[in-house]
Design a protein around this motif. Structure first.
Motif, PDB file in Angstrom:
ATOM      1  N   LYS A  62     -25.446   3.332  19.582  1.00  7.55           N
ATOM      2  CA  LYS A  62     -26.068   4.489  18.627  1.00  7.55           C
ATOM      3  C   LYS A  62     -27.461   4.623  18.983  1.00  7.55           C
ATOM      4  O   LYS A  62     -28.060   5.529  18.640  1.00  7.55           O
ATOM      5  CB  LYS A  62     -25.887   4.145  17.173  1.00  7.55           C
ATOM      6  CG  LYS A  62     -24.420   4.082  16.859  1.00  7.55           C
ATOM      7  CD  LYS A  62     -24.283   4.160  15.380  1.00  7.55           C
ATOM      8  CE  LYS A  62     -22.967   4.333  14.865  1.00  7.55           C
ATOM      9  NZ  LYS A  62     -22.967   4.509  13.351  1.00  7.55           N
ATOM     10  N   TYR A  64     -29.998   2.180  19.097  1.00  2.91           N
ATOM     11  CA  TYR A  64     -30.903   1.485  18.380  1.00  2.91           C
ATOM     12  C   TYR A  64     -31.394   0.188  19.464  1.00  2.91           C
ATOM     13  O   TYR A  64     -30.577  -0.195  20.093  1.00  2.91           O
ATOM     14  CB  TYR A  64     -30.449   0.875  17.087  1.00  2.91           C
ATOM     15  CG  TYR A  64     -30.618   1.903  16.145  1.00  2.91           C
ATOM     16  CD1 TYR A  64     -31.569   2.213  15.350  1.00  2.91           C
ATOM     17  CD2 TYR A  64     -29.201   2.258  15.692  1.00  2.91           C
ATOM     18  CE1 TYR A  64     -31.224   3.183  14.173  1.00  2.91           C
ATOM     19  CE2 TYR A  64     -29.042   3.321  14.697  1.00  2.91           C
ATOM     20  CZ  TYR A  64     -30.156   3.863  13.895  1.00  2.91           C
ATOM     21  OH  TYR A  64     -29.680   4.479  12.969  1.00  2.91           O
ATOM     22  N   ASP A 264     -31.151   4.949   6.237  1.00  2.00           N
ATOM     23  CA  ASP A 264     -31.225   6.658   6.488  1.00  2.00           C
ATOM     24  C   ASP A 264     -32.856   6.778   7.062  1.00  2.00           C
ATOM     25  O   ASP A 264     -32.656   7.654   7.911  1.00  2.00           O
ATOM     26  CB  ASP A 264     -31.336   7.232   5.005  1.00  2.00           C
ATOM     27  CG  ASP A 264     -32.325   6.331   3.957  1.00  2.00           C
ATOM     28  OD1 ASP A 264     -32.452   5.042   4.111  1.00  2.00           O
ATOM     29  OD2 ASP A 264     -33.170   6.935   3.212  1.00  2.00           O
ATOM     30  N   LYS A 267     -32.410   5.964  10.852  1.00  2.00           N
ATOM     31  CA  LYS A 267     -31.848   6.900  11.724  1.00  2.00           C
ATOM     32  C   LYS A 267     -32.616   8.305  11.722  1.00  2.00           C
ATOM     33  O   LYS A 267     -32.798   8.787  12.875  1.00  2.00           O
ATOM     34  CB  LYS A 267     -30.415   7.193  10.843  1.00  2.00           C
ATOM     35  CG  LYS A 267     -29.449   8.131  11.399  1.00  2.00           C
ATOM     36  CD  LYS A 267     -28.298   8.064  10.612  1.00  2.00           C
ATOM     37  CE  LYS A 267     -27.297   9.212  11.532  1.00  2.00           C
ATOM     38  NZ  LYS A 267     -25.959   9.310  10.560  1.00  2.00           N
ATOM     39  N   GLU A 268     -33.312   8.594  10.607  1.00  2.00           N
ATOM     40  CA  GLU A 268     -34.146   9.565  10.883  1.00  2.00           C
ATOM     41  C   GLU A 268     -35.237   9.572  11.909  1.00  2.00           C
ATOM     42  O   GLU A 268     -35.425  10.384  12.622  1.00  2.00           O
ATOM     43  CB  GLU A 268     -34.817  10.084   9.264  1.00  2.00           C
ATOM     44  CG  GLU A 268     -35.659  11.055   9.385  1.00  2.00           C
ATOM     45  CD  GLU A 268     -36.694  11.090   8.063  1.00  2.00           C
ATOM     46  OE1 GLU A 268     -36.223  10.695   7.104  1.00  2.00           O
ATOM     47  OE2 GLU A 268     -37.946  11.462   8.129  1.00  2.00           O
ATOM     48  N   LYS A 270     -35.328   7.357  14.431  1.00  2.00           N
ATOM     49  CA  LYS A 270     -34.363   7.328  15.707  1.00  2.00           C
ATOM     50  C   LYS A 270     -34.037   8.741  16.305  1.00  2.00           C
ATOM     51  O   LYS A 270     -34.444   8.970  17.551  1.00  2.00           O
ATOM     52  CB  LYS A 270     -33.325   6.347  15.744  1.00  2.00           C
ATOM     53  CG  LYS A 270     -32.656   6.141  16.936  1.00  2.00           C
ATOM     54  CD  LYS A 270     -31.154   5.846  16.742  1.00  2.00           C
ATOM     55  CE  LYS A 270     -30.422   7.021  16.092  1.00  2.00           C
ATOM     56  NZ  LYS A 270     -29.007   7.027  16.354  1.00  2.00           N
ATOM     57  N   ASN A 271     -33.596   9.617  15.265  1.00  2.00           N
ATOM     58  CA  ASN A 271     -33.492  10.890  15.669  1.00  2.00           C
ATOM     59  C   ASN A 271     -34.458  11.673  16.223  1.00  2.00           C
ATOM     60  O   ASN A 271     -34.300  12.968  16.865  1.00  2.00           O
ATOM     61  CB  ASN A 271     -32.468  11.655  14.647  1.00  2.00           C
ATOM     62  CG  ASN A 271     -31.295  11.171  14.668  1.00  2.00           C
ATOM     63  OD1 ASN A 271     -30.809  10.237  15.401  1.00  2.00           O
ATOM     64  ND2 ASN A 271     -30.445  11.364  13.471  1.00  2.00           N
ATOM     65  N   LYS A 272     -35.738  11.185  15.609  1.00  2.00           N
ATOM     66  CA  LYS A 272     -36.879  12.158  16.075  1.00  2.00           C
ATOM     67  C   LYS A 272     -37.572  11.724  17.314  1.00  2.00           C
ATOM     68  O   LYS A 272     -38.619  12.093  17.817  1.00  2.00           O
ATOM     69  CB  LYS A 272     -38.137  11.734  14.856  1.00  2.00           C
ATOM     70  CG  LYS A 272     -37.889  12.713  13.767  1.00  2.00           C
ATOM     71  CD  LYS A 272     -38.897  12.713  12.828  1.00  2.00           C
ATOM     72  CE  LYS A 272     -38.884  13.417  11.514  1.00  2.00           C
ATOM     73  NZ  LYS A 272     -39.658  12.970  10.322  1.00  2.00           N
ATOM     74  N   GLY A 273     -36.790  10.393  17.888  1.00  2.00           N
ATOM     75  CA  GLY A 273     -37.180  10.045  19.190  1.00  2.00           C
ATOM     76  C   GLY A 273     -38.046   8.619  19.166  1.00  2.00           C
ATOM     77  O   GLY A 273     -38.362   8.178  20.142  1.00  2.00           O
ATOM     78  N   TYR A 319     -26.040   3.997   9.709  1.00  2.00           N
ATOM     79  CA  TYR A 319     -26.919   3.981  10.759  1.00  2.00           C
ATOM     80  C   TYR A 319     -26.390   5.024  11.621  1.00  2.00           C
ATOM     81  O   TYR A 319     -25.179   5.403  11.753  1.00  2.00           O
ATOM     82  CB  TYR A 319     -26.859   2.808  11.522  1.00  2.00           C
ATOM     83  CG  TYR A 319     -27.616   1.799  10.817  1.00  2.00           C
ATOM     84  CD1 TYR A 319     -28.934   1.800  10.723  1.00  2.00           C
ATOM     85  CD2 TYR A 319     -27.174   0.716  10.044  1.00  2.00           C
ATOM     86  CE1 TYR A 319     -29.906   0.801  10.020  1.00  2.00           C
ATOM     87  CE2 TYR A 319     -27.899  -0.341   9.353  1.00  2.00           C
ATOM     88  CZ  TYR A 319     -29.321  -0.127   9.446  1.00  2.00           C
ATOM     89  OH  TYR A 319     -29.814  -1.080   8.612  1.00  2.00           O
TER      90      TYR A 319
END
Ligand code: FDA
Length: 319
Positions: A62, A64, A264, A267-268, A270-273, A319
């Protein structure tokens, strides 16, 4: 829950957690043990190495980064320390064989410090050699303040020869303002935490805006020095500040959070880089670990009860 009640509840839970009779009763109870294990699964990947490797695979896929710890306690004999070291070496090998890159995290007391400094150092060297072979990092956790000098001393002796070795620094200890200067001269990664141990007021700052300010100041010092850094906290305000300042874009900076806590937010980010590392644990000594996670955030007691009732909840940590 109000804060006085939370504090009393947390202290009571910590005492219960340390009580060997209660622990032994739970470990031998056919009913209680499996029930509490269900609640522990929110924070611990499972009791075996295989559980940790499976979760490492899942989270790596995913996007991480991973830390892994074999949880243990009370290793007071040479044999127990050697057994723990062997287990750490096995997890280093297993992760390596699955082409998973992890930071192996551990207490020096788990591998020998409670017996002697030399034993801890010699076991650590064994782990370091194996970690180099399998391209894994090692991260020394920081324990109570009575051990800080010894832990820093071992780290300083080995750091120059093993750049894959890092050290945890507790922002709550007042001495950390001085220690950071020495640590920034060494190559290893610094993992910055607030500090989990109860310490006397004259040497440590309790949870407060003052501690958050100290945390940010140590963090900024690492950033200014361009030093490899793990920002290990679940504090949303600190993490948002770090994001605002664009620190997360730096390749040598990562944010690290314990498995099961604020997935949460992880994940946020990680999704922002951001480079987000999740700290996985495994082993049969999960009882104390579970109690600590609830004590540091008492509302977790509600999710523990819900996890005991509904087995599927811990299989769906978002996650
Ligand atoms: P703080 O305790 O102020 O909490 C901030 C917010 O985070 C809370 O308001 C809540 O929203 C959330 N939160 C915190 N804990 C939670 C929980 N259990 N459940 C749900 N939400 C929670 N300590 C140490 O002394 N030596 C060490 O080696 C390490 N190693 C380490 C590695 C990693 C990767 C992490 C993340 C933490 C550690 N720690 C540690 C523990 C650390 O010192 C600290 O006790 C915990 O991270 C909790 O503090 P926070 O920084 O999250 O802030």
């Amino acid at each position: 829950m109000n804060s006085t009640f939370e504090l009393e509840f947390a202290n009571a839970l910590k005492s219960v957690a340390r009580n060997q009779q209660i622990k032994s009763y739970i470990q031998h109870s056919k009913d209680l043990y499996p029930l509490l294990l269900r609640a522990a699964k929110r924070y611990v990947t499972g009791e075996t190495r295989k559980d940790a490797v499976a979760m490492a695979q899942k989270l790596t896929k995913k996007g991480y980064l991973i830390s892994t710890e074999f949880i243990g306690e009370n290793t007071t004999t040479k044999k127990e320390c050697l057994d723990a070291t062997r287990e750490f070496i096995r997890i280093i090998k297993d992760l390596g064989k699955h082409k998973l890159k992890s930071t192996i995290s551990f207490d020096l007391s788990h591998i020998g410090l409670s017996v002697s400094k030399d034993l801890a150092k010699s076991n650590l060297k064994k782990m370091l050699r194996e970690a180099l072979k399998y391209d894994q990092g090692l991260m020394i956790s920081m324990e109570e303040s009575a051990k800080t000098n010894q832990i820093l001393h071992i780290y300083q002796r080995l750091s120059a020869s093993y750049p894959n070795l890092g050290i945890t620094l507790q922002a709550h200890l007042k001495r950390s303002q001085r220690d950071i200067k020495r640590l920034l001269k060494l190559p290893g990664k610094v993992r910055l935490v607030k500090g989990a141990y109860q310490e006397p007021k004259d040497i440590a700052i309790a949870r407060s805006p003052q501690l958050d300010k100290r945390y940010m100041s140590l963090l900024n010092e690492c950033i200014s020095a361009n030093h490899p850094l793990s920002i290990a906290t679940h504090d949303e305000n600190i993490l948002r500040e770090v994001t605002k300042r664009n620190y997360m874009k730096k390749s040598h900076v990562e944010m690290e959070m314990l498995y099961g806590i604020r997935p949460d937010l992880a994940k946020e980010l990680k999704n922002k880089g951001a480079n987000v590392r999740i700290y996985l644990t495994y082993g049969r000594e999960w009882y104390l670990y579970l109690c600590h996670r609830i004590a540091e955030y008492p509302p977790n007691i509600y999710s523990a009860v819900a996890d005991i009732v509904d087995l599927t909840r811990t299989e769906k940590i978002p996650y």
